[in-house]
Write an enzyme that holds these catalytic residues in place. Sequence first.
Site: not given
Length: 284
Positions: A142, A154
């Site tokens: 990501s 994350y």
Amino acid sequence: MGVLEGKAVVITGAGRGLGRAYAMHAAGHGAAVVVNDVDGELAEKVAAGIVASGGLALSNGDSVTGYAGASAIVEACVERFGALDGLVNNAGLNYQVPPWADDPDRVRALVEVNVLGSLYCGMAAIPVMRRQGHGAIVNIVSGSMLGKSNGAAYSASKGAVAAATYSWATDLSAEGIRVNAVSPLAWTRMVEADAVERERLSRDHTPERVAPLVTYLLSDLSSGITGQVVRSTGDALHLVRQPAVKEPVLRRETWEVEDIARAFETEFADVLEPPPAQRWRLPG
């Protein structure tokens, strides 16, 4: 004949969103697909849709958070389809919270899926691919790996998966196994739950627009491509620069505090950069 004709691939977290799009696209290009999702009913629904369209698919509900589950996913592919030609490490969790309000249990759960899940599935798949003498692994990372506001866990998890991609690519190139990563941006449940991404991303950026990149990296068309992180937003495609030493490299016999301070005030002053997430933005 599809570009994945005769290949068997595992796609984790394929019950919805990007994972579902990857599975459907791969199957549409000839792959036999193990559709894995911890929500077994969703996995079954996707697999049934592939079969109804004339493809080959097997649903699997094992969790990637333990090595036993990861091994079971790989074994299911080999037992049913006779090989494991590709692995897409897509299963993932995400949430947004300020760093001062994060929860240890939530951090652990995210790391177990995003980091350990990718590592475990790779560890289970790689011996099979080595025996075959070929294989392709696609890790899903990501843009958050560069440091997303309110997303430390994350961001850290996706940075770890990117690092694993570089490491595996280095170790496995001589084994005939290619390892790359895709950094996707598409309208999914994760985006819908993220106020910042929700404002800047159009619903037209569907997961189906990213899927061709994953299919390409699984296919023989990408033979020789390894160790790359590729960003896809549906309408934009680019490579992500790999970590590297930045010039200038200063040398002294010893470095004292005052010497380091002087370096930052002089030679390093013109090459300092803001946090990556503040400048790694594409228009739209």
